[in-house]
Design a protein around this motif. Sequence first.
Motif, mmCIF file in Angstrom:
data_model
loop_
_atom_site.group_PDB
_atom_site.id
_atom_site.type_symbol
_atom_site.label_atom_id
_atom_site.label_comp_id
_atom_site.label_asym_id
_atom_site.label_seq_id
_atom_site.Cartn_x
_atom_site.Cartn_y
_atom_site.Cartn_z
ATOM 1 N N GLN A 119 -10.298 -28.123 28.462
ATOM 2 C CA GLN A 119 -10.843 -29.272 27.741
ATOM 3 C C GLN A 119 -11.848 -28.823 26.697
ATOM 4 O O GLN A 119 -12.910 -28.310 27.040
ATOM 5 C CB GLN A 119 -11.501 -30.247 28.724
ATOM 6 C CG GLN A 119 -10.573 -30.752 29.813
ATOM 7 C CD GLN A 119 -9.384 -31.506 29.257
ATOM 8 O OE1 GLN A 119 -9.512 -32.286 28.322
ATOM 9 N NE2 GLN A 119 -8.223 -31.273 29.819
ATOM 10 N N THR A 120 -11.512 -29.016 25.430
ATOM 11 C CA THR A 120 -12.411 -28.588 24.361
ATOM 12 C C THR A 120 -13.398 -29.673 23.953
ATOM 13 O O THR A 120 -14.413 -29.391 23.345
ATOM 14 C CB THR A 120 -11.619 -28.125 23.123
ATOM 15 O OG1 THR A 120 -10.742 -29.165 22.722
ATOM 16 C CG2 THR A 120 -10.826 -26.861 23.429
ATOM 17 N N THR A 121 -13.101 -30.925 24.294
ATOM 18 C CA THR A 121 -14.027 -32.018 23.999
ATOM 19 C C THR A 121 -14.902 -32.258 25.223
ATOM 20 O O THR A 121 -14.405 -32.373 26.335
ATOM 21 C CB THR A 121 -13.279 -33.309 23.638
ATOM 22 O OG1 THR A 121 -12.440 -33.044 22.517
ATOM 23 C CG2 THR A 121 -14.234 -34.424 23.291
ATOM 24 N N VAL A 122 -16.196 -32.318 25.014
ATOM 25 C CA VAL A 122 -17.156 -32.526 26.091
ATOM 26 C C VAL A 122 -17.738 -33.928 25.944
ATOM 27 O O VAL A 122 -18.242 -34.285 24.877
ATOM 28 C CB VAL A 122 -18.300 -31.490 26.016
ATOM 29 C CG1 VAL A 122 -19.259 -31.680 27.171
ATOM 30 C CG2 VAL A 122 -17.750 -30.085 25.973
ATOM 31 N N TYR A 123 -17.635 -34.723 27.010
ATOM 32 C CA TYR A 123 -18.214 -36.064 26.992
ATOM 33 C C TYR A 123 -19.493 -36.051 27.808
ATOM 34 O O TYR A 123 -19.512 -35.607 28.945
ATOM 35 C CB TYR A 123 -17.225 -37.080 27.572
ATOM 36 C CG TYR A 123 -15.973 -37.180 26.756
ATOM 37 C CD1 TYR A 123 -15.948 -37.937 25.590
ATOM 38 C CD2 TYR A 123 -14.817 -36.514 27.129
ATOM 39 C CE1 TYR A 123 -14.805 -38.022 24.818
ATOM 40 C CE2 TYR A 123 -13.676 -36.587 26.364
ATOM 41 C CZ TYR A 123 -13.671 -37.344 25.205
ATOM 42 O OH TYR A 123 -12.533 -37.418 24.436
ATOM 43 N N TYR A 124 -20.561 -36.550 27.229
ATOM 44 C CA TYR A 124 -21.861 -36.561 27.888
ATOM 45 C C TYR A 124 -22.159 -37.956 28.433
ATOM 46 O O TYR A 124 -21.606 -38.953 27.978
ATOM 47 C CB TYR A 124 -22.962 -36.143 26.895
ATOM 48 C CG TYR A 124 -22.752 -34.755 26.341
ATOM 49 C CD1 TYR A 124 -23.043 -33.635 27.116
ATOM 50 C CD2 TYR A 124 -22.249 -34.568 25.062
ATOM 51 C CE1 TYR A 124 -22.846 -32.359 26.627
ATOM 52 C CE2 TYR A 124 -22.044 -33.288 24.560
ATOM 53 C CZ TYR A 124 -22.346 -32.186 25.350
ATOM 54 O OH TYR A 124 -22.138 -30.924 24.857
ATOM 55 N N THR A 139 -22.195 -39.630 23.973
ATOM 56 C CA THR A 139 -21.861 -38.766 22.845
ATOM 57 C C THR A 139 -20.848 -37.721 23.294
ATOM 58 O O THR A 139 -20.591 -37.563 24.484
ATOM 59 C CB THR A 139 -23.122 -38.056 22.302
ATOM 60 O OG1 THR A 139 -23.680 -37.256 23.335
ATOM 61 C CG2 THR A 139 -24.141 -39.068 21.811
ATOM 62 N N GLU A 140 -20.284 -37.045 22.346
ATOM 63 C CA GLU A 140 -19.353 -35.981 22.696
ATOM 64 C C GLU A 140 -19.632 -34.758 21.847
ATOM 65 O O GLU A 140 -20.236 -34.839 20.790
ATOM 66 C CB GLU A 140 -17.903 -36.425 22.549
ATOM 67 C CG GLU A 140 -17.480 -36.807 21.152
ATOM 68 C CD GLU A 140 -16.036 -37.268 21.111
ATOM 69 O OE1 GLU A 140 -15.253 -36.611 20.416
ATOM 70 O OE2 GLU A 140 -15.715 -38.271 21.756
ATOM 71 N N GLY A 141 -19.207 -33.628 22.320
ATOM 72 C CA GLY A 141 -19.382 -32.370 21.614
ATOM 73 C C GLY A 141 -18.113 -31.547 21.728
ATOM 74 O O GLY A 141 -17.129 -31.994 22.307
ATOM 75 N N GLU A 142 -18.141 -30.369 21.192
ATOM 76 C CA GLU A 142 -16.977 -29.487 21.228
ATOM 77 C C GLU A 142 -17.348 -28.152 21.854
ATOM 78 O O GLU A 142 -18.469 -27.683 21.732
ATOM 79 C CB GLU A 142 -16.455 -29.243 19.807
ATOM 80 C CG GLU A 142 -15.881 -30.472 19.136
ATOM 81 C CD GLU A 142 -14.587 -30.960 19.765
ATOM 82 O OE1 GLU A 142 -13.738 -30.128 20.140
ATOM 83 O OE2 GLU A 142 -14.437 -32.189 19.890
ATOM 84 N N ARG A 143 -16.390 -27.550 22.535
ATOM 85 C CA ARG A 143 -16.540 -26.180 22.996
ATOM 86 C C ARG A 143 -15.328 -25.417 22.485
ATOM 87 O O ARG A 143 -14.290 -25.999 22.221
ATOM 88 C CB ARG A 143 -16.693 -26.087 24.510
ATOM 89 C CG ARG A 143 -15.528 -26.579 25.319
ATOM 90 C CD ARG A 143 -15.623 -26.248 26.824
ATOM 91 N NE ARG A 143 -16.690 -26.846 27.543
ATOM 92 C CZ ARG A 143 -16.579 -27.905 28.341
ATOM 93 N NH1 ARG A 143 -15.433 -28.508 28.494
ATOM 94 N NH2 ARG A 143 -17.621 -28.367 28.984
ATOM 95 N N THR A 144 -15.461 -24.126 22.346
ATOM 96 C CA THR A 144 -14.350 -23.313 21.849
ATOM 97 C C THR A 144 -13.256 -23.235 22.909
ATOM 98 O O THR A 144 -13.499 -23.507 24.100
ATOM 99 C CB THR A 144 -14.804 -21.885 21.503
ATOM 100 O OG1 THR A 144 -15.200 -21.223 22.718
ATOM 101 C CG2 THR A 144 -15.949 -21.890 20.496
#
Length: 109
Positions: free
Chosen positions: A63-68, A72-77
């Motif tokens: 999972q490259t999309t991170v949900y907080y 909000t959401e962020g990205e990981r490689t």
Amino acid sequence: MTTASQTAWPEGVIARYVTIAGTADGGRTAVELTETGLRDSEWAHTTIAKCTGCHEEQREGWQTTVYYFSGTEGERTVREAAELAEFRSREWAQAHAAKCRAMARPESD
């Protein structure tokens, strides 16, 4: 001096956890981890932990999309996502190997 025999790892296996049954069959029965993709690619894939005895498996998507919790959401490689999936798969594999008593079917000649 006695040495333990080792079973060769199948191609593509990145980790093996010998099960309870595997201690009796020379390590043939184990939970094996494989990955469906390359960590250096642009696309996320899956890490798979599968028991060679009972055939139970667990799949962890990269999972490259991170949900907080804040919404909000962020990205990981892809590499970071693969490492997290491998970590979770290793946890599952270790727990499963510690309790599984199913033995792998003997190979035919």
